[in-house]
Design a protein around this motif. Structure first.
Motif, PDB file in Angstrom:
ATOM      1  N   VAL A  95       0.869  -1.177   0.000  1.00 44.04           N
ATOM      2  CA  VAL A  95       0.000   0.000   0.000  1.00 44.04           C
ATOM      3  C   VAL A  95       0.900   1.220   0.000  1.00 44.04           C
ATOM      4  O   VAL A  95       1.932   1.236   0.690  1.00 44.04           O
ATOM      5  N   GLY A  96       0.534   2.251  -0.772  1.00 45.85           N
ATOM      6  CA  GLY A  96       1.401   3.425  -0.793  1.00 45.85           C
ATOM      7  C   GLY A  96       0.769   4.641  -1.427  1.00 45.85           C
ATOM      8  O   GLY A  96      -0.357   4.601  -1.936  1.00 45.85           O
TER       9      GLY A  96
ATOM     10  N   ILE B 244       9.104  -0.560   5.203  1.00 41.56           N
ATOM     11  CA  ILE B 244       8.562   0.744   4.833  1.00 41.56           C
ATOM     12  C   ILE B 244       9.599   1.501   4.006  1.00 41.56           C
ATOM     13  O   ILE B 244      10.738   1.664   4.430  1.00 41.56           O
ATOM     14  N   LEU B 245       9.189   1.940   2.829  1.00 40.60           N
ATOM     15  CA  LEU B 245      10.017   2.798   1.975  1.00 40.60           C
ATOM     16  C   LEU B 245       9.465   4.213   2.078  1.00 40.60           C
ATOM     17  O   LEU B 245       8.300   4.451   1.749  1.00 40.60           O
ATOM     18  N   SER B 246      10.271   5.145   2.549  1.00 44.84           N
ATOM     19  CA  SER B 246       9.810   6.531   2.718  1.00 44.84           C
ATOM     20  C   SER B 246      10.810   7.482   2.074  1.00 44.84           C
ATOM     21  O   SER B 246      11.951   7.594   2.520  1.00 44.84           O
ATOM     22  N   THR B 247      10.382   8.135   0.993  1.00 47.08           N
ATOM     23  CA  THR B 247      11.219   9.108   0.291  1.00 47.08           C
ATOM     24  C   THR B 247      10.405  10.386   0.088  1.00 47.08           C
ATOM     25  O   THR B 247       9.231  10.456   0.446  1.00 47.08           O
ATOM     26  N   CYS B 248      11.017  11.383  -0.532  1.00 45.79           N
ATOM     27  CA  CYS B 248      10.285  12.625  -0.774  1.00 45.79           C
ATOM     28  C   CYS B 248       9.153  12.433  -1.782  1.00 45.79           C
ATOM     29  O   CYS B 248       8.201  13.201  -1.802  1.00 45.79           O
ATOM     30  N   ASN B 249       9.257  11.410  -2.621  1.00 40.56           N
ATOM     31  CA  ASN B 249       8.257  11.191  -3.662  1.00 40.56           C
ATOM     32  C   ASN B 249       7.266  10.090  -3.361  1.00 40.56           C
ATOM     33  O   ASN B 249       6.257   9.952  -4.058  1.00 40.56           O
ATOM     34  N   ARG B 250       7.539   9.273  -2.350  1.00 37.12           N
ATOM     35  CA  ARG B 250       6.631   8.159  -2.076  1.00 37.12           C
ATOM     36  C   ARG B 250       6.823   7.637  -0.662  1.00 37.12           C
ATOM     37  O   ARG B 250       7.912   7.748  -0.076  1.00 37.12           O
ATOM     38  N   THR B 251       5.759   7.057  -0.143  1.00 40.14           N
ATOM     39  CA  THR B 251       5.831   6.237   1.062  1.00 40.14           C
ATOM     40  C   THR B 251       5.074   4.958   0.740  1.00 40.14           C
ATOM     41  O   THR B 251       3.904   5.010   0.326  1.00 40.14           O
ATOM     42  N   GLU B 252       5.747   3.825   0.903  1.00 43.21           N
ATOM     43  CA  GLU B 252       5.131   2.541   0.571  1.00 43.21           C
ATOM     44  C   GLU B 252       5.370   1.542   1.685  1.00 43.21           C
ATOM     45  O   GLU B 252       6.429   1.535   2.317  1.00 43.21           O
ATOM     46  N   PHE B 253       4.378   0.698   1.905  1.00 47.90           N
ATOM     47  CA  PHE B 253       4.424  -0.317   2.947  1.00 47.90           C
ATOM     48  C   PHE B 253       4.342  -1.678   2.271  1.00 47.90           C
ATOM     49  O   PHE B 253       3.398  -1.957   1.527  1.00 47.90           O
ATOM     50  N   TYR B 254       5.337  -2.518   2.520  1.00 53.23           N
ATOM     51  CA  TYR B 254       5.384  -3.855   1.944  1.00 53.23           C
ATOM     52  C   TYR B 254       5.202  -4.871   3.071  1.00 53.23           C
ATOM     53  O   TYR B 254       5.955  -4.840   4.055  1.00 53.23           O
ATOM     54  N   CYS B 255       4.242  -5.765   2.921  1.00 51.04           N
ATOM     55  CA  CYS B 255       3.965  -6.736   3.975  1.00 51.04           C
ATOM     56  C   CYS B 255       3.758  -8.131   3.404  1.00 51.04           C
ATOM     57  O   CYS B 255       3.308  -8.296   2.263  1.00 51.04           O
ATOM     58  N   ASN B 256       4.089  -9.109   4.223  1.00 51.90           N
ATOM     59  CA  ASN B 256       3.723 -10.493   3.948  1.00 51.90           C
ATOM     60  C   ASN B 256       2.704 -10.853   5.017  1.00 51.90           C
ATOM     61  O   ASN B 256       3.001 -10.777   6.213  1.00 51.90           O
ATOM     62  N   ALA B 257       1.496 -11.191   4.605  1.00 54.81           N
ATOM     63  CA  ALA B 257       0.396 -11.353   5.550  1.00 54.81           C
ATOM     64  C   ALA B 257      -0.369 -12.642   5.288  1.00 54.81           C
ATOM     65  O   ALA B 257      -0.252 -13.253   4.227  1.00 54.81           O
TER      66      ALA B 257
END
Length: 419
Positions: free
Chosen positions: A6-7, A46-59
């Motif tokens: 999700v991002g 969690i990837l957080s940069t000036c252009n994006r924030t994205e959450f990667y999960c294994n669920a």
């Protein structure tokens, strides 16, 4: 298990929204550990940069609402107000998305190389926080391999383009000669280093680097014959700057309207060009209302970025083919993991049958039975043990008209076609 991502990014959300979802380094480990404790989530990054924030999960569930609810709660936002800015992916789509992001195919500047380093930073943060397991960890490693292959096998990275480069290009449009200008760079991270490098290559007259940590500013400034100052010294040097480019991880603005007004008076209203590359923003938006100030945010660089996309389109098409192949390779590995337990159980069963047959053969030898007789019995007994259960199951499958299982058995055992 299911991969979920999700991002938000520069395409789906303005900077005002993106800065509210930013995760600075000092809170990232705690956030990761809290996220990994959410129901159904086994692994997280969690990837957080000036252009994006994205959450990667294994669920254990593909329900993205669990993840969205946590994000909204952590950032004190209403999930309903956040939802329109979000995108999500599951399983194959997650793999493809991560590969594209790391390869620079989803970046504001097509093919920019910085995102790969940022993705590696996200991986390291999750690894250090203990929120990576075998599957998400392997997905990150395959992501890095894919991005490297894209850069090696295509021309996606041949041009020197980045957000920093776009900022310098814009400065060139504002000033006829950079060789007559002084640049004040705020921050000492990768983006500012790249900006300084581009400015130096274009003959900037003077570079001042301001940073919270003076030593880092000094180390960077020394590479470009520049001058280092601490952030506290900004008011004293602001009037010297024709070009101001800022990129820090500060959660509060560094430059306000009042300090810029004072600098303009000292400059006798000589124009100042400013680019704020930070998320959250380093320069108060009100600064842009001042006469003789040309303030641009990271979103304003889009028109320059669009010019660079055309030159990289063919390379991007080639990269997409590489990514498709790499997604299939990773999913083949992932699917193989689901069969691993079956393979291990089957091997254990076969080894038990082997050990039983071997013990009986050794007993016969101790009782004086000729070795050739023992070997024949061992071969016969072991063969019968190994094929008994499969033969019985194949027979029962045929009796129950499960011809698909019979065909699968012929495929598994590599038997020749029935004539």
């Amino acid at each position: 298990m299911t991969f979920i991502a999700v991002g938000i990014n520069y395409n789906t959300a303005p900077v005002a929204i993106r800065e509210r979802l930013a995760f600075p380094t000092d809170i990232l480990a705690t956030a990761l550990q809290q996220l990994s404790q959410v129901q159904n989530i086994q692994e997280a990054a969690i990837l957080s940069t000036c252009n994006r924030t994205e959450f990667y999960c294994n669920a254990s569930s593909a329900d993205r609402n669990i993840l969205i609810a946590w994000i909204a709660s952590h950032k004190n936002l209403d999930p309903a107000s956040l939802a329109p800015y979000l995108y999500s992916h599951t399983d194959r789509s997650v793999c493809r998305h991560m590969f594209r992001v790391a390869s620079g195919l989803d970046s504001m500047i097509l093919g920019e190389p910085q995102i790969l380093g940022q993705m590696k930073t996200a991986y390291q943060a999750a690894y250090d926080a203990g929120t990576l397991g075998k599957q998400l960890g392997r997905l990150f490693q395959h992501t890095f391999t894919t991005a490297k292959k894209v850069r090696t096998d295509t021309a996606i990275g041949t041009s020197s383009v980045s957000v920093a480069f776009a900022a310098v290009q814009l400065a060139q449009q504002i000033f006829d000669k950079l060789s007559e200008q002084t640049a004040l760079l705020i921050g000492a991270g990768e983006t500012i280093e790249l900006t300084a490098r581009h400015l130096a290559q274009h003959g900037i007259k003077r570079i001042i680097i301001a940073n919270r940590t003076y030593d880092k500013a000094h180390t960077l400034a020394a590479q470009f014959n520049g001058y280092a100052i601490e952030l506290a010294e900004l008011p004293a040097h602001l009037a010297e700057a024709d070009i101001i480019i800022s990129s820090t991880a500060s959660q509060l603005p560094i430059l306000g309207k009042g300090s810029v007004e004072s600098a303009l008076k000292k400059r006798k209203h000589k124009p100042m060009f400013m680019v704020d590359l930070a998320v959250p923003r380093d320069i108060e938006s009100e600064v842009g209302t001042l006469d003789d100030v040309y303030l641009y945010t990271i979103d304003d660089l889009q028109h320059i970025i669009d010019q660079n996309k055309d030159s990289r389109r063919l390379a991007a098409e080639q990269a997409e083919d590489i990514i498709d192949t790499q997604v299939n390779d990773f999913l083949a590995w992932l699917n193989a993991q689901s069969a691993q337990a079956t393979i291990q159980d089957y091997r254990f069963q076969a080894e038990q049958q082997r050990d039983d047959a071997l013990q009986k053969a050794l007993s016969l030898l101790k009782n004086g039975i000729p070795p050739e007789v023992v070997l024949n019995r061992l071969a016969h007994s072991l063969t019968n043990k190994l094929i008994h259960t499969p033969s019985t199951q194949i027979r029962q499958a045929a009796e129950n008209e499960r011809y698909d299982l019979v065909a699968a058995a012929r495929d598994i055992f590599k038997l020749p076609p029935i004539q």
